[in-house]
Design an enzyme around this catalytic site. Structure first.
Site, PDB file in Angstrom:
ATOM      1  N   ASP A  81       0.815  -1.221   0.000  1.00  0.00           N
ATOM      2  CA  ASP A  81       0.000   0.000   0.000  1.00  0.00           C
ATOM      3  C   ASP A  81       0.842   1.262   0.000  1.00  0.00           C
ATOM      4  O   ASP A  81       2.029   1.242   0.345  1.00  0.00           O
ATOM      5  CB  ASP A  81      -0.954   0.014   1.196  1.00  0.00           C
ATOM      6  CG  ASP A  81      -0.239   0.050   2.540  1.00  0.00           C
ATOM      7  OD1 ASP A  81       0.798  -0.632   2.683  1.00  0.00           O
ATOM      8  OD2 ASP A  81      -0.713   0.755   3.449  1.00  0.00           O
ATOM      9  N   GLU A 176       0.209  -1.373   5.513  1.00  0.00           N
ATOM     10  CA  GLU A 176       1.244  -0.922   6.448  1.00  0.00           C
ATOM     11  C   GLU A 176       1.041   0.530   6.844  1.00  0.00           C
ATOM     12  O   GLU A 176       1.265   0.917   7.996  1.00  0.00           O
ATOM     13  CB  GLU A 176       2.629  -1.105   5.808  1.00  0.00           C
ATOM     14  CG  GLU A 176       3.806  -0.833   6.746  1.00  0.00           C
ATOM     15  CD  GLU A 176       4.288   0.610   6.757  1.00  0.00           C
ATOM     16  OE1 GLU A 176       5.168   0.935   7.576  1.00  0.00           O
ATOM     17  OE2 GLU A 176       3.784   1.432   5.952  1.00  0.00           O
TER      18      GLU A 176
END
Length: 410
Positions: A81, A176
């Site tokens: 991400d 994350e």
């Protein structure tokens, strides 16, 4: 190697993989699933084995050992991400070869200029190939630079079998950026003795200390009445939020702190007279100071409740991750090998605390000690983000050298 880095990276950043804190799915956005599926195919094409992607979007793969020595299994991780701070949709990476060290106009129409005055480190990349945004999005070097470097390093090791190494595990994790990266990470299935996240910044970064972190959601409940007849009746929730913030030390905020200094950070504030909501993050390297900061928040809330009523302020506070130093120190050799690998490549290691967190912060407490290594990115999470391909190449070399040294020392 340089062309492979550019090709992979510019292709990867065009996939929108921003996470979403308000989502309750895993991963929180469909773009991460799309990206994970692509990586599964590319890992297989490279020649890795045991390539999997589970229902939660975690991608894992194996580079088998090419030595008979008993080498500990090591892992390399990056996250799928990108940050939520600025838009990551329709990223248009701009390649600047042989950068001259001067200001770069990212977007003439919007007058977005990357300048040495605002970013003093910029001239140090003179002569490098750097990749920037077009001034309308973030770049996504955090962490697609690290992810790209792992892919390129694995490809290189497969095509250069003369470099001996033990079994290497690779993992790409979702979410994350919103602190959920390791939430569903299967440490046992990963099967590494320890790992490295490729999630750092400029050349030489080697990090094994992170913040202790907590998040605090505060809801301020007011009483709304007509302002013309509000005397002794109205309770303005927005002003309650302002009052709460006024009790926090002004100088203990991100914009006034550095190094090992902790802070309180008001991340968001929205609402009206009836109800306002504030979200803070609390950070400190020292566990005792960290606990003291949380107690301070609780005490302020208690004082305001005594003043305005228990329903006036509602606090939800949760720990997010802890300083990984406590779990890295017993296996300090994993830091030493990374340090030696950098020195052997004429890279000066820059050991400093992470003023943030990585997946490694949580993974270290889950039984997988995981320091962090540089990737070559600068100015993460915004339109001025850029990455040096030359430094990315150095990061690939560090991955290869770490693998080689573990085999050599076995």
């Amino acid at each position: 190697m340089k062309q492979e880095l550019i090709e992979r990276f510019t292709r990867y950043v065009k996939i929108d993989t921003q996470s979403n804190e308000d989502s309750h799915t895993v991963p929180t956005t469909p773009g991460q699933i799309e990206f994970g599926k692509l990586l599964v195919e590319e890992l297989k094409e490279i020649g890795l084995t045991e390539v999997t992607m589970d229902d939660n979007g975690y991608v894992m793969a194996t580079l088998p050992a090419n030595t008979d020595k008993d080498v500990p299994v090591i892992g390399f991780l990056a996250h799928l991400d990108t940050a939520t701070d600025f838009t990551g949709k329709n990223v248009k990476p701009q390649i600047h070869e042989n950068f001259d060290g001067n200001a770069i106009t990212l977007n003439e129409e919007l007058n977005v200029v990357l300048t040495p005055e605002q970013f003093p480190e910029l001239p140090s990349y003179k002569g490098h190939t750097i990749i920037t945004t077009d001034g309308t999005t973030l770049l996504g070097a955090d962490d697609k630079a690290g992810l790209t470097e792992i892919m390129v390093a694995m490809n290189y090791l497969i095509h250069n079998p003369q470099i001996k190494h033990g079994k290497i595990r690779v993992a790409f994790t979702p979410d994350e950026e919103i602190g959920r990266g390791p939430a569903h990470f299967d440490v046992e299935a990963f099967g590494a003795s320890f790992a490295y996240t490729m999630d750092g910044g400029p050349l030489g970064g080697l990090e094994y200390e992170s913040f202790n972190a907590a998040g605090a959601k505060l809801t301020f409940n007011g009483t709304n009445t007509h302002p013309g007849t509000a005397k002794n009746k109205m309770r303005n929730a927005t002003k309650l939020a302002m009052e709460f913030n006024s009790y926090l030390p002004v100088e203990e905020a991100p914009e006034y702190t550095e190094g090992y200094e902790g802070f309180y950070h008001l991340l968001s504030l929205n609402g009206d007279v009836e109800q306002s909501k504030a979200y803070y993050i609390i950070r400190d390297f020292d566990r005792e100071n960290f606990e003291a900061r949380k107690h301070n928040v609780e005490n302020i809330v208690k004082q305001m409740q005594e003043k305005y009523g228990r329903d006036a302020v509602v606090l939800e506070m949760n720990d997010q991750y802890y300083n990984m130093l406590e779990k890295i120190e017993p296996v300090r050799e994993i830091v030493d090998i990374a340090y030696e690998a950098m020195k052997s490549l004429n890279i000066e290691p820059n050991i400093h605390p992470i003023r943030g967190g990585t997946d490694g912060s949580q993974l270290s407490y889950m039984g997988l000690p995981t320091p962090n290594i540089f990737t070559g990115g600068e100015n993460y999470h915004g339109k001025f983000e850029y990455v040096s391909v030359d430094v990315m190449e150095k990061a690939v070399q560090v991955i290869i050298e770490i693998a080689r040294r573990f085999e050599e020392q076995a």
